[in-house]
Design an enzyme around this catalytic site. Structure first.
Site, PDB file in Angstrom:
ATOM      1  N   GLU A  54       0.496  -1.255   0.245  1.00  0.00           N
ATOM      2  CA  GLU A  54      -0.192   0.343   0.016  1.00  0.00           C
ATOM      3  C   GLU A  54       0.954   1.254   0.331  1.00  0.00           C
ATOM      4  OE1 GLU A  54      -3.045   0.380  -1.025  1.00  0.00           O
ATOM      5  OE2 GLU A  54      -4.040  -1.551  -0.507  1.00  0.00           O
ATOM      6  N   TYR A 137      -6.454   6.254   3.694  1.00  0.00           N
ATOM      7  CA  TYR A 137      -6.993   4.895   3.414  1.00  0.00           C
ATOM      8  C   TYR A 137      -5.602   3.788   3.494  1.00  0.00           C
ATOM      9  CZ  TYR A 137      -5.584   2.404  -0.281  1.00  0.00           C
ATOM     10  OH  TYR A 137      -5.611   1.557  -0.912  1.00  0.00           O
ATOM     11  N   ASP A 155      -9.779   4.440  -1.626  1.00  0.00           N
ATOM     12  CA  ASP A 155      -8.549   5.337  -3.202  1.00  0.00           C
ATOM     13  C   ASP A 155      -9.011   6.193  -4.206  1.00  0.00           C
ATOM     14  OD1 ASP A 155      -9.019   3.206  -3.986  1.00  0.00           O
ATOM     15  OD2 ASP A 155      -7.239   2.614  -4.955  1.00  0.00           O
TER      16      ASP A 155
END
Ligand code: SF4
Length: 371
Positions: A54, A137, A155
């Site tokens: 991520e 996020y 996102d």
């Protein structure tokens, strides 16, 4: 015959949301992308892998991230191993992915997880957000995917899908909080991690920014933007300001053996803590040659290379002319000298690699071997 009693609006709305969620999960089960960091169906996700991917995926594409992810995982298979590396090693391995503050924060977060949490990732959105480099996020994505917390991982893909399903016409970034609220209403109690990944994949494969595939969409029935015929115009975004152009000079000093003189940038700010050849000030125009030579780090026979190096940062474009000088004896400075082998692994951001390649006339990119 009795007429059927009409359901209250809120009950119909929540039924509609539940069926949208189900349809997205069913679509995901049949169409999920096979990504190197993704757990296989039925396997539980490793928080280290989710976090690493991520952070790498922030502002970068899946295709660009995949080789870096594999290289990182091979070199540092868990958070304790990553924490034991130096920040320079991590930034060096990151070179080419851009936005180096992410690499520094990755290293800092690894220190926190290894030293404060005993090598175990925190589980909740709030605790994850306390880690360096982990925003709303990323925290929601890790909490949902690795720990099954019911969190909305919003996102750009998820924001696009949600803005269309609910026909949110408010401009981004102001609309962000509302989209997160609406997104959360779709997240199921069961499989919140799969749902987060479903939205990511659905946004990448079906609900595309340009020409969404509404005709083959599993949730078209419940998509308000589709019904109104405004899908492609959403999400609406505030107009971007044009990026200003800055220009300056870089100085590449070489010793008799081809080692290069480098300095470290200040810890905070642009490319903080990374290495660079000495640079002059940046302005609207390239400095005139006499001015550029006055700003050189050492007195020497500097020659200007033809052309210039160009690099785009988030908020501006940079063009640099490159001056080169050879020194048979190393002049004294506060920086240090690195040979060709050390350069491959040094924490040199892409823009500075471009400067060195330009200075050294490399036909083959100097740093290709480092990838
Ligand atoms: Fe996206 Fe079109 Fe499906 Fe709506 S109908 S969710 S706009 S692909």
């Amino acid at each position: 015959m009795h007429a059927r009693k009409k359901q209250p609006h809120h009950r119909r709305a929540s039924r509609k949301k539940a069926s949208t969620t189900d349809a997205l999960l069913t679509w995901y089960d049949a169409n999920r992308r096979d990504l190197p960091w993704r757990a296989k169906p039925g396997e539980s996700a490793d928080p280290y892998r989710v976090w690493l991917s991520e952070i790498m995926l922030q502002q970068t594409t899946v295709a660009a991230v995949a080789p870096y992810y594999r290289a990182f995982l091979k070199r540092w298979p868990n958070v304790n191993r990553l924490a034991a590396a130096s920040m320079d090693e991590v930034c060096g391995a990151w070179a080419g992915l851009g936005y180096y503050s992410r690499a520094r924060n990755l290293w800092r977060a690894a220190q926190v997880v290894a030293n404060k949490h005993g090598g175990v990732f925190p589980k909740t959105v709030d605790d994850l957000r306390a880690l360096p480099g982990v925003g709303a996020y990323t925290a929601a994505a890790i909490a949902a995917i690795a720990f099954g917390e019911r969190a909305a991982a919003m996102d750009a893909n998820a924001e696009r899908v949600v803005s269309r399903l609910f026909a949110v016409e408010e401009l981004l970034p102001q609309a962000r909080a509302r989209l997160a609220e609406l997104g959360l209403t779709l997240v199921p109690e069961q499989r919140p991690g799969d749902f987060a990944q479903a939205l990511m994949d659905f946004g990448s494969l079906i609900c595309l920014a340009k020409r969404p595939r509404c005709v083959s969409c599993a949730v078209a029935q419940s998509c308000t933007a589709f019904r109104l015929g405004i899908a492609e115009s959403l999400p609406r975004k505030a107009a971007k300001r044009p990026r200003p152009l800055k220009r300056g000079a870089a100085y590449v000093a070489l010793d008799g053996k081809g080692a290069v003189y480098l300095e470290r940038r200040p810890e905070n700010g642009l490319l903080g803590g990374m290495l660079q050849p000495p640079l002059g000030a940046w302005g609207e125009a390239f400095p005139k040659q006499d001015r550029a030579l006055e700003a050189a780090p050492f007195t020497g026979a500097w020659t200007k290379k033809l052309g210039f190096v160009r690099h785009g940062f988030t908020h501006f474009e940079l063009e640099m002319e490159v001056y080169v000088a050879n020194f048979s004896r190393r002049p004294n400075g506060e920086g240090f000298w690195l040979g060709a082998i050390e350069l491959q692994r040094a924490a040199l951001p892409t823009v500075m690699r471009k400067v060195l390649e330009h200075a050294l006339d490399e036909d083959v990119p100097l740093f290709a071997a480092a990838r």
